[in-house]
Design an enzyme around this catalytic site. Structure first.
Site, mmCIF file in Angstrom:
data_model
loop_
_atom_site.group_PDB
_atom_site.id
_atom_site.type_symbol
_atom_site.label_atom_id
_atom_site.label_comp_id
_atom_site.label_asym_id
_atom_site.label_seq_id
_atom_site.Cartn_x
_atom_site.Cartn_y
_atom_site.Cartn_z
ATOM 1 N N LYS A 45 0.881 -1.204 -0.008
ATOM 2 C CA LYS A 45 -0.094 0.020 -0.045
ATOM 3 C C LYS A 45 0.973 1.103 0.002
ATOM 4 C CE LYS A 45 -3.327 -2.316 3.101
ATOM 5 N NZ LYS A 45 -3.690 -2.633 4.247
ATOM 6 N N GLY A 46 2.006 1.169 0.443
ATOM 7 C CA GLY A 46 3.107 2.573 0.587
ATOM 8 C C GLY A 46 3.124 3.192 -0.642
ATOM 9 N N ASP A 103 14.695 -0.208 1.649
ATOM 10 C CA ASP A 103 15.142 -0.312 2.711
ATOM 11 C C ASP A 103 16.282 -1.513 2.678
ATOM 12 O OD1 ASP A 103 15.871 -0.588 5.518
ATOM 13 O OD2 ASP A 103 13.882 -0.377 6.294
ATOM 14 N N VAL A 150 10.791 6.022 9.123
ATOM 15 C CA VAL A 150 9.722 7.128 8.585
ATOM 16 C C VAL A 150 8.332 6.817 8.286
ATOM 17 C CG1 VAL A 150 11.800 8.518 8.152
ATOM 18 C CG2 VAL A 150 10.657 6.782 6.458
ATOM 19 N N ASP A 156 3.545 3.721 6.592
ATOM 20 C CA ASP A 156 2.643 3.477 7.791
ATOM 21 C C ASP A 156 3.482 3.061 8.975
ATOM 22 O OD1 ASP A 156 3.335 0.965 6.979
ATOM 23 O OD2 ASP A 156 1.699 0.305 8.307
ATOM 24 N N ARG A 162 -0.348 7.107 6.973
ATOM 25 C CA ARG A 162 -0.083 7.038 5.370
ATOM 26 C C ARG A 162 -0.620 8.336 5.058
ATOM 27 N NH1 ARG A 162 1.287 1.766 3.855
ATOM 28 N NH2 ARG A 162 0.268 0.013 4.931
#
Ligand code: PRP
Length: 186
Positions: A45-46, A103, A150, A156, A162
């Site tokens: 979803k990011g 990441d 973050v 989230d 979000r």
């Protein structure tokens, strides 16, 4: 929600300006490479917020698809296992793969591999944020950031934050707990 944020790392204005510049540059690269039609894959979803802003700066024919990729399960550390839901047909398509953050790099790596196996004609990877902790890089990066957890602009913690229009650093667990206690006694 603003109370939960220790500091804003990237302002809304800065994000918006950078996303426009990067999207326009991507479009120019497509023209230079004779690519006039693309498929944008937004990783949910990011990357929902970033992807929605990015594509609105593109003046070209494109289709949108989404893949739900998850490995953090709402927490602060990767489980190491990237779960992917349905996979779109990408055969012979020029793909722009959009994610919110790089990441460990596991997510982009896993999706890129599947896109290759699916016969994509070309794959351009694009992220909003790169913590620069893994060895892999994306083709397009909007911001390099320090290795901190973050939230905001799609990212989230436990499913929340979000919708913040900026990227910020959450307060420490201890500070958050104190905030909760204070709210309970108010
Ligand atoms: C987050 C983020 C990226 C990925 C990056 O997804 O949205 O897709 O992790 O981390 P990596 O480089 O270590 O793989 P998450 O699992 O939190 O799911 P979400 O997008 O639904 O929040």
């Amino acid at each position: 929600m603003r109370n939960d944020i220790e500091r804003v790392l990237i302002d809304e204005d800065v994000i918006q300006r950078r996303v426009e510049v990067v999207a326009k540059q991507f479009q120019q690269d497509c023209i230079d490479n004779d690519v006039h039609k693309i498929t944008v894959i937004i990783l949910l979803k990011g990357a929902l917020v970033f992807g929605a802003d990015f594509i609105r700066h593109l003046d070209m024919k494109l289709r949108i698809d989404t893949i739900h990729a998850s490995s953090y399960n709402g927490g602060k550390e990767s489980s190491g296992e990237v779960k992917l839901d349905h996979f779109p047909d990408v055969l012979n398509r020029d793909i722009l793969l959009i994610d919110d953050i790089l990441d460990t790099g596991l997510t982009i790596k896993a999706v890129r591999k599947k896109l290759s196996e699916g016969g994509a004609a070309s794959i351009t990877t694009c992220v909003l944020l790169d913590k620069r902790v893994s060895d892999s890089r994306c083709d397009i990066t909007c911001f390099d950031i320090p290795n901190e957890f973050v939230v905001g602009y799609g990212l989230d913690f436990e499913g929340h934050y979000r919708n913040l229009p900026y990227v910020g650093v959450l307060k420490s667990d201890a500070a958050m707990e104190k905030l909760r206690q204070d709210e309970l006694t108010d």
